[in-house]
Design a protein around this motif. Structure first.
Motif, mmCIF file in Angstrom:
data_model
loop_
_atom_site.group_PDB
_atom_site.id
_atom_site.type_symbol
_atom_site.label_atom_id
_atom_site.label_comp_id
_atom_site.label_asym_id
_atom_site.label_seq_id
_atom_site.Cartn_x
_atom_site.Cartn_y
_atom_site.Cartn_z
ATOM 1 N N ARG A 150 0.814 -1.209 0.000
ATOM 2 C CA ARG A 150 0.000 0.000 0.000
ATOM 3 C C ARG A 150 0.854 1.269 0.000
ATOM 4 N NH1 ARG A 150 -5.026 0.647 4.076
ATOM 5 N NH2 ARG A 150 -5.697 -1.100 2.783
ATOM 6 N N ASP A 151 2.002 1.234 0.700
ATOM 7 C CA ASP A 151 2.852 2.422 0.768
ATOM 8 C C ASP A 151 3.515 2.736 -0.573
ATOM 9 O OD1 ASP A 151 4.259 0.021 1.070
ATOM 10 O OD2 ASP A 151 5.973 1.026 2.006
ATOM 11 N N LEU A 152 3.441 1.799 -1.523
ATOM 12 C CA LEU A 152 4.043 2.018 -2.843
ATOM 13 C C LEU A 152 2.994 2.312 -3.918
ATOM 14 C CD1 LEU A 152 6.547 -0.974 -2.746
ATOM 15 C CD2 LEU A 152 7.122 1.427 -2.433
ATOM 16 N N HIS A 153 1.736 2.273 -3.529
ATOM 17 C CA HIS A 153 0.665 2.427 -4.519
ATOM 18 C C HIS A 153 0.690 3.779 -5.223
ATOM 19 C CE1 HIS A 153 -2.131 -1.001 -2.923
ATOM 20 N NE2 HIS A 153 -1.032 -1.440 -3.509
ATOM 21 N N ALA A 154 1.038 4.842 -4.495
ATOM 22 C CA ALA A 154 1.048 6.175 -5.114
ATOM 23 C C ALA A 154 2.027 6.223 -6.278
ATOM 24 C CB ALA A 154 1.401 7.229 -4.068
ATOM 25 N N ASP A 155 3.226 5.648 -6.083
ATOM 26 C CA ASP A 155 4.221 5.626 -7.164
ATOM 27 C C ASP A 155 3.793 4.686 -8.290
ATOM 28 O OD1 ASP A 155 5.999 7.406 -5.894
ATOM 29 O OD2 ASP A 155 6.819 5.796 -4.681
ATOM 30 N N ALA A 156 3.190 3.568 -7.909
ATOM 31 C CA ALA A 156 2.769 2.596 -8.913
ATOM 32 C C ALA A 156 1.686 3.186 -9.824
ATOM 33 C CB ALA A 156 2.257 1.334 -8.232
ATOM 34 N N VAL A 157 0.785 3.951 -9.237
ATOM 35 C CA VAL A 157 -0.284 4.561 -10.028
ATOM 36 C C VAL A 157 0.285 5.539 -11.050
ATOM 37 C CG1 VAL A 157 -2.254 6.133 -9.903
ATOM 38 C CG2 VAL A 157 -2.093 4.238 -8.308
ATOM 39 N N GLN A 158 1.344 6.236 -10.689
ATOM 40 C CA GLN A 158 1.966 7.172 -11.629
ATOM 41 C C GLN A 158 2.532 6.446 -12.838
ATOM 42 O OE1 GLN A 158 1.793 10.489 -11.464
ATOM 43 N NE2 GLN A 158 0.523 10.157 -9.656
ATOM 44 N N VAL A 159 3.093 5.248 -12.612
ATOM 45 C CA VAL A 159 3.598 4.448 -13.725
ATOM 46 C C VAL A 159 2.428 4.014 -14.613
ATOM 47 C CG1 VAL A 159 4.855 2.355 -14.376
ATOM 48 C CG2 VAL A 159 5.570 3.653 -12.355
ATOM 49 N N VAL A 160 1.334 3.609 -13.996
ATOM 50 C CA VAL A 160 0.138 3.207 -14.745
ATOM 51 C C VAL A 160 -0.359 4.358 -15.609
ATOM 52 C CG1 VAL A 160 -2.284 2.553 -14.523
ATOM 53 C CG2 VAL A 160 -0.560 1.452 -13.090
ATOM 54 N N ALA A 161 -0.352 5.562 -15.029
ATOM 55 C CA ALA A 161 -0.819 6.734 -15.772
ATOM 56 C C ALA A 161 -0.004 6.950 -17.039
ATOM 57 C CB ALA A 161 -0.750 7.971 -14.880
ATOM 58 N N ASN A 162 1.306 6.744 -16.949
ATOM 59 C CA ASN A 162 2.159 6.899 -18.137
ATOM 60 C C ASN A 162 1.813 5.854 -19.201
ATOM 61 O OD1 ASN A 162 3.512 9.006 -16.937
ATOM 62 N ND2 ASN A 162 5.247 7.773 -16.270
ATOM 63 N N CYS A 163 1.439 4.656 -18.750
ATOM 64 C CA CYS A 163 1.134 3.581 -19.697
ATOM 65 C C CYS A 163 -0.159 3.839 -20.459
ATOM 66 C CB CYS A 163 0.999 2.258 -18.945
ATOM 67 S SG CYS A 163 2.520 1.719 -18.144
ATOM 68 N N LEU A 164 -0.970 4.733 -19.943
ATOM 69 C CA LEU A 164 -2.279 4.987 -20.548
ATOM 70 C C LEU A 164 -2.321 6.300 -21.316
ATOM 71 C CD1 LEU A 164 -4.354 3.979 -17.401
ATOM 72 C CD2 LEU A 164 -4.016 2.596 -19.448
ATOM 73 N N CYS A 165 -1.181 6.701 -21.861
ATOM 74 C CA CYS A 165 -1.080 8.046 -22.435
ATOM 75 C C CYS A 165 -1.592 8.133 -23.872
ATOM 76 C CB CYS A 165 0.355 8.561 -22.372
ATOM 77 S SG CYS A 165 1.441 7.664 -23.445
ATOM 78 N N ASP A 166 -1.791 6.997 -24.547
ATOM 79 C CA ASP A 166 -2.277 7.079 -25.923
ATOM 80 C C ASP A 166 -3.271 5.964 -26.212
ATOM 81 O OD1 ASP A 166 -0.798 4.749 -27.432
ATOM 82 O OD2 ASP A 166 0.722 5.699 -26.182
ATOM 83 N N ASP A 167 -4.054 6.139 -27.274
ATOM 84 C CA ASP A 167 -5.134 5.201 -27.605
ATOM 85 C C ASP A 167 -4.611 3.783 -27.840
ATOM 86 O OD1 ASP A 167 -6.818 7.280 -27.396
ATOM 87 O OD2 ASP A 167 -7.288 7.477 -29.528
ATOM 88 N N GLU A 168 -3.485 3.680 -28.522
ATOM 89 C CA GLU A 168 -2.941 2.361 -28.844
ATOM 90 C C GLU A 168 -2.615 1.591 -27.575
ATOM 91 O OE1 GLU A 168 0.754 0.337 -31.353
ATOM 92 O OE2 GLU A 168 0.537 2.523 -31.248
#
Length: 779
Positions: free
Chosen positions: A248-266
């Motif tokens: 749980r203490d790493l979730h904030a950083d992990a979510v930021q990585v997820v956000a980068n992965c969702l940057c384009d339609d493809e």
């Protein structure tokens, strides 16, 4: 570093001092001096004592720096003896954690030496303290560049697979410092670092997991790196971490990585095929801290920007989750939820579901938040929800959203103002709402945004104004609030949408004569002429706006274009100030009346009614009225009489006879016929100067002129013809020439054009284009 314990059995310095060396070193200064000894055993012992002393704290490290320990230690890390090198690295790495030492060390050329040993050595202790040294140094831009330029990344990436957790941690710190620069991010991908970084997410040490996530967060902003990350199943690995409450203490950083992965339609489509979006929704429903919830919702907003992602989220009923998040106390979560609502609202089904779930009143409430960021995102959400959606518009209206949006027009945040204006414009499409918006002071509130330098504010504000100004009283309210000048000034904009919307608003004012006159006072005509001469700026609307503005202000039209059509009917207040000078604004009659008598051509005015009302007379009762003011407001009695005469004697005649008789009447009152050969002797100039002197004004009523030239006779002819419904034009020529053109059918299916002779053979109709007609029109 969390779980790690000291590896006492492998202590390098215990192995080093099992010799029979009988040297006793009592002070740090002595130890520093012995660093230059040729004896290996002495060097080993000196390095150990320096490390022991440095490990006591920053004061000791600074003391060693003052004693000159750095230079010999930097030399000893390349010593032939492995034990000497090891102890020198331990001492140097320990000292380098101090700020003063770090600054001094960065001025040396030690980084290439350290990187060289990273590549060649297989000793974990050397790796640990060498990377510790680089971790301290690589904070500065210069040192980062040195590490990169000396090919330091390859050995550092290799050390990510080291069995020693300290080596991993230190290497991660160096890499993290380097990937703040884009070229290092690209190099990391090319070196195949993504796989070991993902492996480190399973580390037993939170600090290692945290650093690995931070690096992934930096490097996955690059599209090619995102592809490599996806190929390594990185998204699934990070989602696994999100779904594991132990991390749980790493979730904030992990979510930021997820956000980068969702940057384009493809990326969204590929991740969705693997079930990633559904797993992300599952995480969103899991109770978490506000910070993590906020970041997760931002991911949802990013997914929603693609049509497929939006459809998937809609299927997962994300709207219900967002409505719930809008009701939490935490402002950051609400703000992120508003962002997601705005993104989802581009999907019609989501827009409707969100409204049905009661989300609109909650967003409207956020407009009154003390948090500026929440207010900003709430206006954005409402702008998206109400765009081309009548039910949502009325839902906002029913909870008084338009009243709060009007208040938001005075915000300091440009984006809030822009979106508030856009939402009000969406709502103003409906009459009942438009009237309510106006009743709450929307028009005055839109004046200040017109002065903004933000393009989107100007685009939305001018468009909103154009819609609101159509209502009765809105134009008066806008003028009273001082909006005309800032609106007209926007005609100088080079932004296509701003210019288009400004023309639209100005065109609304063009339908109202007093407003049109005032707009022209601010230079609107000259600006529109400039626009219409530009290939890039002109449009059909800019041309229409100029035409409509001139059609409402015939004095200006004649001044600028030199032509009044048969449909342009002259009325009281019309004045002829001569041909307009290019680039100069045409003055209003009021402004011209304030000028002292001069030697310029007189202004010929048509006025058969007194301009001032009883209220005006009472207001000016105590003031001294100038001769020019009197003349401007005075009824032209001779013209009144002439109009009456025309109605009685000419109106009953047949069409052709009307033109002939009217021409003779005009000639009679303007000095009779003048032979061409005697034109130079016709005293019209001196007559007008005498009138100016007598009236003490540059403004002369046309009925006062007894000796008129072509321009005066043609104007009077047009004025009288318009009074009785006769059709004719008024055209200005060169050198005070002017003429009237009429159309006569005379039994023909096509009308014939004639120029009316008012000067030489009054009443003669000259066929247009003939030599006689051309001679009349030119010198």
């Amino acid at each position: 570093m969390g779980k790690k314990v000291k590896k006492e059995s492998n202590s390098p310095y215990k192995e080093t001092f099992e010799s029979n060396l009988n040297v006793v070193i009592k002070t740090p200064a002595t130890a520093v001096l012995l660093l230059r000894s040729p004896e290996e055993d002495i060097l080993i012992k000196a390095c150990e004592l320096i490390y022991t002393f440095a490990d006591k704290g920053d004061e000791s490290k600074v003391s060693l720096l003052g004693l000159g320990a750095l230079e010999p230690l930097c030399q000893l890390i390349t010593h032939n003896s492995k034990l000497v090198r090891r102890n020198a690295f331990i001492a140097l790495g320990t000292m380098a954690t101090n700020g003063d030492v770090k600054v001094a060390l960065s001025k040396t050329d030690v980084i290439p030496l350290i990187i060289d040993k990273l590549s060649l050595e297989d000793d974990a202790v050397i790796h640990e303290f060498a990377t510790l040294c680089l971790a301290s140094l690589s904070v500065s831009f210069t040192s980062k560049a040195q590490v990169f330029d000396n090919n330091g990344l390859p050995p550092l990436v290799k050390l990510l697979s080291s069995p020693d957790p300290d080596v991993k941690k230190n290497s991660l710190e160096v890499i993290f410092n380097l990937v703040q620069d884009f070229h290092s991010c690209l190099a990391i991908r090319e070196l195949g670092a993504i796989r070991p970084l993902l492996e480190l997410l399973n580390s037993d040490f939170p600090v290692i997991q945290h650093l690995a996530l931070k690096i992934l967060q930096n490097i996955t902003t690059d599209k090619d790196t995102q592809i490599a990350f996806r190929e390594e199943h990185g998204f699934d690995r990070v989602i696994d971490m999100l779904n594991n409450m132990r991390f749980r203490d790493l979730h904030a950083d992990a979510v930021q990585v997820v956000a980068n992965c969702l940057c384009d339609d493809e990326s969204v489509q590929l991740i969705h095929k693997d079930g990633g979006l559904i797993r992300l929704m599952g995480f969103l429903l899991t109770p978490s801290t506000p910070e993590i919830q906020s970041s997760a919702v931002k991911c949802i907003a990013r997914v929603a920007h693609s049509s497929e992602g939006c459809s998937v989220l809609h299927e997962q009923n994300v709207e219900k989750v967002l409505v719930e998040l809008l009701c939490v106390e935490d402002v950051t979560v609400k703000t992120s939820a508003c962002q997601a609502v705005a993104a989802m609202s581009f999907h019609l089904a989501s827009k409707d579901r969100f409204r049905d779930l009661g989300g609109i009143p909650v967003v409207v409430q956020s407009l009154s938040s003390e948090c500026a960021a929440l207010r900003e995102e709430a206006t954005q959400a409402l702008s998206s929800l109400t765009f081309k959606n009548k039910p949502s518009v009325f839902a906002v209206f029913e909870v008084g959203g338009h009243e709060i949006l009007i208040q938001r027009l005075c915000e300091s945040c440009s984006r809030t103002v822009a979106k508030a204006a856009a939402t009000l414009c969406n709502m103003a499409q409906y009459e009942v709402i438009r009237c309510s918006i106006l009743s709450h002071g929307a028009v005055p509130a839109l004046v200040e945004p017109l002065k903004s330098t933000d393009t989107q504010v100007l685009v939305n504000t001018t468009l909103c104004l154009g819609v609101l100004l159509c209502e009765t009283g809105a134009m008066t309210e806008f003028k009273r609030a001082g909006g005309l000048q800032p609106l007209v000034s926007l005609l100088q904009s080079n932004h296509k949408e701003v210019l288009h919307n400004t023309c639209f608003a100005v065109n609304v004012f063009a339908s109202d004569k007093p407003s049109a006159v005032e707009i022209c006072k601010y230079g609107a005509v000259e600006m529109l002429q400039d626009i219409n001469q530009s290939v890039n700026r002109r449009s059909s609307l800019s041309k229409l706006t100029l035409v409509n503005l001139l059609n409402t202000n015939l004095s200006l039209k004649y001044n600028v274009t030199g032509l009044l059509a048969a449909t342009d009917i002259i009325s009281d207040g019309f004045y002829d100030a001569g041909k307009a000078d290019a680039g100069h604004r045409v003055l209003t009659l009021e402004e011209l009346s304030e000028q002292p008598v001069n030697h310029c051509r007189p202004i010929i005015v048509i006025n058969t009614t007194e301009k001032k009302t009883e209220v005006d007379r009472q207001e000016h009762k105590t003031k001294t009225e100038s001769p020019a003011d009197k003349m401007w407001n005075m009824i032209d009695v001779p013209l009144q009489s002439l109009i009456q005469k025309v109605k009685e004697s000419i109106l009953p005649l047949h069409e052709k006879e009307q033109y002939t008789a009217l021409a003779r009447l005009v000639s009679e009152v303007m000095g009779d016929a003048v032979e061409k050969e005697k034109l130079h002797g016709f005293p019209w100039v001196s007559h007008l100067n005498e009138l100016k002197f007598q009236l003490q004004s540059n403004i002369i009523p046309i009925g006062s002129i007894n000796k008129g030239f072509y321009c005066h006779r043609a104007l009077l002819f047009k004025c009288l013809a318009d009074c009785i419904g006769m059709s004719c034009t008024l055209v200005r020529g060169e050198y005070n020439r002017a003429w009237n053109e009429v159309l006569l059918f005379e039994g023909n299916p096509q009308p014939c054009r004639y120029i009316v002779d008012l000067m030489h053979e009054p009443g003669r109709l000259l066929a247009a284009g003939t030599a006689a007609a051309v001679a009349y029109q030119t010198i």
